[in-house]
Design a protein around this motif. Structure first.
Motif, PDB file in Angstrom:
ATOM      1  N   LEU A  79      -7.111  -3.287  -2.717  1.00  0.00           N
ATOM      2  CA  LEU A  79      -6.978  -1.994  -2.065  1.00  0.00           C
ATOM      3  C   LEU A  79      -6.581  -0.924  -3.072  1.00  0.00           C
ATOM      4  O   LEU A  79      -7.093   0.191  -3.033  1.00  0.00           O
ATOM      5  CB  LEU A  79      -5.947  -2.081  -0.933  1.00  0.00           C
ATOM      6  N   HIS A  80      -5.675  -1.254  -3.985  1.00  0.00           N
ATOM      7  CA  HIS A  80      -5.208  -0.273  -4.957  1.00  0.00           C
ATOM      8  C   HIS A  80      -6.286   0.044  -5.985  1.00  0.00           C
ATOM      9  O   HIS A  80      -6.972  -0.843  -6.493  1.00  0.00           O
ATOM     10  CB  HIS A  80      -3.962  -0.766  -5.686  1.00  0.00           C
ATOM     11  N   SER A  81      -6.425   1.328  -6.295  1.00  0.00           N
ATOM     12  CA  SER A  81      -7.352   1.772  -7.324  1.00  0.00           C
ATOM     13  C   SER A  81      -6.835   3.078  -7.898  1.00  0.00           C
ATOM     14  O   SER A  81      -6.343   3.935  -7.149  1.00  0.00           O
ATOM     15  CB  SER A  81      -8.755   1.983  -6.743  1.00  0.00           C
ATOM     16  N   PRO A  82      -6.954   3.283  -9.205  1.00  0.00           N
ATOM     17  CA  PRO A  82      -6.537   4.567  -9.787  1.00  0.00           C
ATOM     18  C   PRO A  82      -7.298   5.750  -9.201  1.00  0.00           C
ATOM     19  O   PRO A  82      -6.795   6.872  -9.194  1.00  0.00           O
ATOM     20  CB  PRO A  82      -6.856   4.390 -11.280  1.00  0.00           C
ATOM     21  N   ARG A  83      -8.500   5.505  -8.691  1.00  0.00           N
ATOM     22  CA  ARG A  83      -9.305   6.599  -8.131  1.00  0.00           C
ATOM     23  C   ARG A  83      -8.795   7.041  -6.766  1.00  0.00           C
ATOM     24  O   ARG A  83      -9.052   8.157  -6.332  1.00  0.00           O
ATOM     25  CB  ARG A  83     -10.771   6.172  -7.997  1.00  0.00           C
ATOM     26  N   THR A  84      -8.109   6.148  -6.063  1.00  0.00           N
ATOM     27  CA  THR A  84      -7.630   6.491  -4.729  1.00  0.00           C
ATOM     28  C   THR A  84      -6.135   6.767  -4.685  1.00  0.00           C
ATOM     29  O   THR A  84      -5.631   7.310  -3.702  1.00  0.00           O
ATOM     30  CB  THR A  84      -7.951   5.360  -3.730  1.00  0.00           C
ATOM     31  N   ALA A  85      -5.420   6.388  -5.739  1.00  0.00           N
ATOM     32  CA  ALA A  85      -3.984   6.672  -5.814  1.00  0.00           C
ATOM     33  C   ALA A  85      -3.770   8.100  -6.306  1.00  0.00           C
ATOM     34  O   ALA A  85      -4.699   8.782  -6.736  1.00  0.00           O
ATOM     35  CB  ALA A  85      -3.302   5.673  -6.748  1.00  0.00           C
ATOM     36  N   LEU A  86      -2.535   8.559  -6.242  1.00  0.00           N
ATOM     37  CA  LEU A  86      -2.224   9.868  -6.812  1.00  0.00           C
ATOM     38  C   LEU A  86      -2.308   9.810  -8.327  1.00  0.00           C
ATOM     39  O   LEU A  86      -1.979   8.787  -8.921  1.00  0.00           O
ATOM     40  CB  LEU A  86      -0.814  10.293  -6.375  1.00  0.00           C
ATOM     41  N   PRO A  87      -2.785  10.875  -8.998  1.00  0.00           N
ATOM     42  CA  PRO A  87      -3.148  12.162  -8.386  1.00  0.00           C
ATOM     43  C   PRO A  87      -4.623  12.313  -8.027  1.00  0.00           C
ATOM     44  O   PRO A  87      -4.974  13.200  -7.267  1.00  0.00           O
ATOM     45  CB  PRO A  87      -2.764  13.160  -9.476  1.00  0.00           C
ATOM     46  N   LEU A  88      -5.515  11.453  -8.586  1.00  0.00           N
ATOM     47  CA  LEU A  88      -6.946  11.673  -8.369  1.00  0.00           C
ATOM     48  C   LEU A  88      -7.354  11.465  -6.922  1.00  0.00           C
ATOM     49  O   LEU A  88      -8.366  12.001  -6.471  1.00  0.00           O
ATOM     50  CB  LEU A  88      -7.777  10.761  -9.279  1.00  0.00           C
ATOM     51  N   GLY A  89      -6.574  10.687  -6.187  1.00  0.00           N
ATOM     52  CA  GLY A  89      -6.908  10.423  -4.794  1.00  0.00           C
ATOM     53  C   GLY A  89      -6.421  11.474  -3.821  1.00  0.00           C
ATOM     54  O   GLY A  89      -6.562  11.310  -2.604  1.00  0.00           O
ATOM     55  N   LEU A  90      -5.862  12.568  -4.328  1.00  0.00           N
ATOM     56  CA  LEU A  90      -5.328  13.628  -3.466  1.00  0.00           C
ATOM     57  C   LEU A  90      -6.432  14.215  -2.582  1.00  0.00           C
ATOM     58  O   LEU A  90      -7.511  14.556  -3.054  1.00  0.00           O
ATOM     59  CB  LEU A  90      -4.722  14.728  -4.331  1.00  0.00           C
ATOM     60  N   LEU A  99      -1.598  17.269   3.280  1.00  0.00           N
ATOM     61  CA  LEU A  99      -2.022  16.791   1.966  1.00  0.00           C
ATOM     62  C   LEU A  99      -1.625  15.326   1.855  1.00  0.00           C
ATOM     63  O   LEU A  99      -0.462  14.970   2.037  1.00  0.00           O
ATOM     64  CB  LEU A  99      -1.350  17.601   0.854  1.00  0.00           C
ATOM     65  N   THR A 100      -2.591  14.487   1.582  1.00  0.00           N
ATOM     66  CA  THR A 100      -2.341  13.060   1.500  1.00  0.00           C
ATOM     67  C   THR A 100      -3.129  12.510   0.326  1.00  0.00           C
ATOM     68  O   THR A 100      -3.635  13.247  -0.510  1.00  0.00           O
ATOM     69  CB  THR A 100      -2.731  12.372   2.824  1.00  0.00           C
ATOM     70  N   TYR A 101      -3.250  11.200   0.242  1.00  0.00           N
ATOM     71  CA  TYR A 101      -4.099  10.601  -0.784  1.00  0.00           C
ATOM     72  C   TYR A 101      -4.789   9.377  -0.194  1.00  0.00           C
ATOM     73  O   TYR A 101      -4.300   8.755   0.761  1.00  0.00           O
ATOM     74  CB  TYR A 101      -3.327  10.284  -2.058  1.00  0.00           C
ATOM     75  N   LEU A 102      -5.944   9.056  -0.744  1.00  0.00           N
ATOM     76  CA  LEU A 102      -6.825   8.065  -0.138  1.00  0.00           C
ATOM     77  C   LEU A 102      -6.161   6.709   0.033  1.00  0.00           C
ATOM     78  O   LEU A 102      -6.295   6.065   1.075  1.00  0.00           O
ATOM     79  CB  LEU A 102      -8.092   7.921  -0.987  1.00  0.00           C
ATOM     80  N   GLU A 103      -5.444   6.249  -0.980  1.00  0.00           N
ATOM     81  CA  GLU A 103      -4.848   4.912  -0.880  1.00  0.00           C
ATOM     82  C   GLU A 103      -3.852   4.834   0.265  1.00  0.00           C
ATOM     83  O   GLU A 103      -3.783   3.821   0.970  1.00  0.00           O
ATOM     84  CB  GLU A 103      -4.161   4.533  -2.193  1.00  0.00           C
ATOM     85  N   ALA A 104      -3.080   5.902   0.477  1.00  0.00           N
ATOM     86  CA  ALA A 104      -2.113   5.898   1.566  1.00  0.00           C
ATOM     87  C   ALA A 104      -2.812   5.776   2.915  1.00  0.00           C
ATOM     88  O   ALA A 104      -2.389   5.000   3.785  1.00  0.00           O
ATOM     89  CB  ALA A 104      -1.267   7.174   1.518  1.00  0.00           C
ATOM     90  N   VAL A 105      -3.899   6.525   3.098  1.00  0.00           N
ATOM     91  CA  VAL A 105      -4.639   6.476   4.354  1.00  0.00           C
ATOM     92  C   VAL A 105      -5.292   5.108   4.534  1.00  0.00           C
ATOM     93  O   VAL A 105      -5.259   4.520   5.618  1.00  0.00           O
ATOM     94  CB  VAL A 105      -5.688   7.590   4.400  1.00  0.00           C
ATOM     95  N   GLU A 106      -5.877   4.581   3.472  1.00  0.00           N
ATOM     96  CA  GLU A 106      -6.544   3.287   3.561  1.00  0.00           C
ATOM     97  C   GLU A 106      -5.551   2.164   3.869  1.00  0.00           C
ATOM     98  O   GLU A 106      -5.843   1.266   4.658  1.00  0.00           O
ATOM     99  CB  GLU A 106      -7.290   3.001   2.256  1.00  0.00           C
TER     100      GLU A 106
END
Length: 503
Positions: free
Chosen positions: A36-47, A120-127
């Motif tokens: 599930l974790h990815s640098p693309r979906t975590a902060l900051p790029l996943g904002l 304002l959220t980030y993709l990993e949190a929502v996923e």
């Protein structure tokens, strides 16, 4: 065999899985990423930014507090008795709007409620949040599965992944802008080619003072310095010629940033970077027999205005209850076809909305002239209100064949005198019949659809001059009547969306 296989465990696929899980559908989600974790979906790029309409969708499924907590938001203030101006309204082509200029009284059917603001959220949190909820609803998620083939017949559809086959009655591609499902199932994908290349990076800036905070339009493009130090976005009009198959080097990113910002800023190091373009494409239909598409798999465009994720969640919300009813066997004829009929025009509008912003940003005399015009327009109260309506999703109205002005719109947060809110009644994923006149005839009629429509009665704190309202599971008003209850009209509307009554 499952009822539905969903390919893609991003927010759109997971939200759809939760919608189907609410109706006890057997759902399998296949995701090619092993973790599930990815640098693309975590902060900051996943904002990412969620509009108030999207946040309301989470609220109406009982997930508002989970969303706020996952996003690091302490909480919303108690909703006022009257709608308050929004605190954030977004931007058009990098030109930030002033919340004070939004004319709240001019917004259609706006009532106060717990979900009045964007987040304002980030993709990993929502996923992560949606993955946990899906699991509780009995949804199975398999990661590290790469789909390589799709076959279907009149009864089933099969997703092929190596030596494995996953059969279902329906398959939904929610696997992003480079969708494998879209290609394998033969969807036509048409639109316009890119004019710019965009970059998002997390970098160490040797001299950050040379960059202005926030959105900055320049004669050569646009750059944004985010609140998190070193999180920078920028775009340069190069007709999309940069080779996106390669990761951009520090030297390349620094050169682009210098050209766009007009400074000699220095990047000491680049920790993460991603690219995007304004290529705007959409499938000609969202359904091919037993295969459907939602989110970026069905439509791609530039991220201008932050519409992509919000439109994708809207797709999932619209499709979920219709597909569930089809699986159960109680859907009226043609219900599933309304998914394409309602959502395809929304996707087409978003593509044009982002194209308009790209045209405004062009670094030539034509673009400069359009920028000046837009600045004048959004400098007015009417102009700001218009753009906010579009950005927030509050202007969306489906053509449901009714002249009643509320029908086809997202239902306002109607509230009974006893404190019961519409959102409280929608958490099970059923339709809702609200009776403000406590007319026994409406109660008896609504009970005919007992498994599909929830009935609630009582005087409302603000009934908008209505006697009763029928709301679909996706929050769209299907019917609205005045104080003189028309049983025939109600039953006609209920039958159209919920099938034959279960007498």
């Amino acid at each position: 065999m499952h009822d539905v296989v969903i390919v893609g465990a991003g927010p759109v696929g997971l939200f759809l899985a939760c919608e189907l899980g609410l109706s006890d559908c057997s759902v399998l989600v296949l995701e090619q990423e092993p973790e599930l974790h990815s640098p693309r979906t975590a902060l900051p790029l996943g904002l990412r930014g969620l509009t108030a309409t999207t946040v309301e969708s989470f609220y109406r499924r009982g997930m508002l507090q989970e969303l706020l907590a996952a996003s690091g938001v302490d909480g919303y203030p108690d909703s006022p008795d009257e709608p308050a101006p929004p605190r954030q309204v977004g931007h058009f082509a990098g030109m930030v709007l002033d919340p004070a200029d939004v004319d709240v009284a001019a917004l259609p059917f706006r009532l106060p409620g717990p979900a009045m603001e964007g987040v304002l959220t980030y993709l990993e949190a929502v996923e992560r949040m949606l993955s946990e909820r899906a699991a509780k609803l009995g949804v199975e998620i398999r990661r590290g599965v790469r789909v390589s083939g799709v076959t279907q017949n009149e009864e089933t559809v099969v997703a092929h992944a190596g030596e494995h086959e996953y059969a279902a009655r329906w398959l939904v591609g929610c696997d992003g802008g480079r969708s494998t499902v879209r290609k394998l199932a033969g969807f036509d994908f048409v639109g316009t080619e890119p004019q710019f290349i965009g970059y998002t990076m997390f970098a160490t800036v040797a001299d950050p003072g040379k960059l202005r905070p926030g959105f900055n339009l320049t004669p050569t493009g646009l750059y944004v310095q985010m609140p998190m130090q070193g999180h920078i976005a920028m775009m340069e009009f190069d007709a999309g010629t940069f080779d996106r198959s390669q990761s951009p080097s520090r030297e390349h990113l620094e050169a682009v940033l210098r050209r766009v910002s007009g400074t000699d800023v220095t990047l000491s190091d680049v920790h993460l970077a991603s690219t995007y373009t304004d290529r705007a494409m959409q499938t000609t239909t969202y359904r091919q027999r037993r295969v459907l598409l939602a989110g970026d798999a069905a439509h791609i465009h530039s991220p201008m205005g932050g519409q992509g994720l919000n439109v994708g969640i809207g797709d999932a919300l619209n499709l979920g209850w219709k597909l569930a009813a089809t699986v159960r066997g109680d859907a009226p004829e043609g219900l599933l076809d309304t998914y394409n009929r309602e959502r395809h025009p929304i996707g087409a509008w978003v593509l044009d909305w982002t194209r308009a912003q790209v045209a405004t940003l062009r670094p030539d005399q034509h673009g400069q002239a359009v920028q000046a015009l837009i600045r004048d327009l959004i400098g007015t109260r009417d102009g700001t209100t218009y753009v906010f309506e579009k950005l927030s999703g509050s202007s969306v109205r489906y053509d449901l064949g009714s002249e009643q002005p509320l029908v086809g719109r997202n239902a306002p947060e109607l509230r009974l005198e006893d404190g019961t809110r519409l959102g409280d009644l929608m958490q099970e994923g059923r339709g809702v019949a609200l009776d403000f006149t406590t007319d026994r005839r409406l109660h008896d009629s609504a009970k005919c659809w007992d498994r599909r429509i929830r009935y609630a009665a009582g005087p409302a704190r603000n009934d908008l001059g209505l006697g009763a309202v029928l709301v679909r599971p996706d929050g769209i008003v299907a019917w609205a009547g005045d104080s003189a209850f028309d049983r025939e009209a109600f039953e006609r509307a209920a039958g159209r969306w919920f099938g034959s009554p279960a007498l």
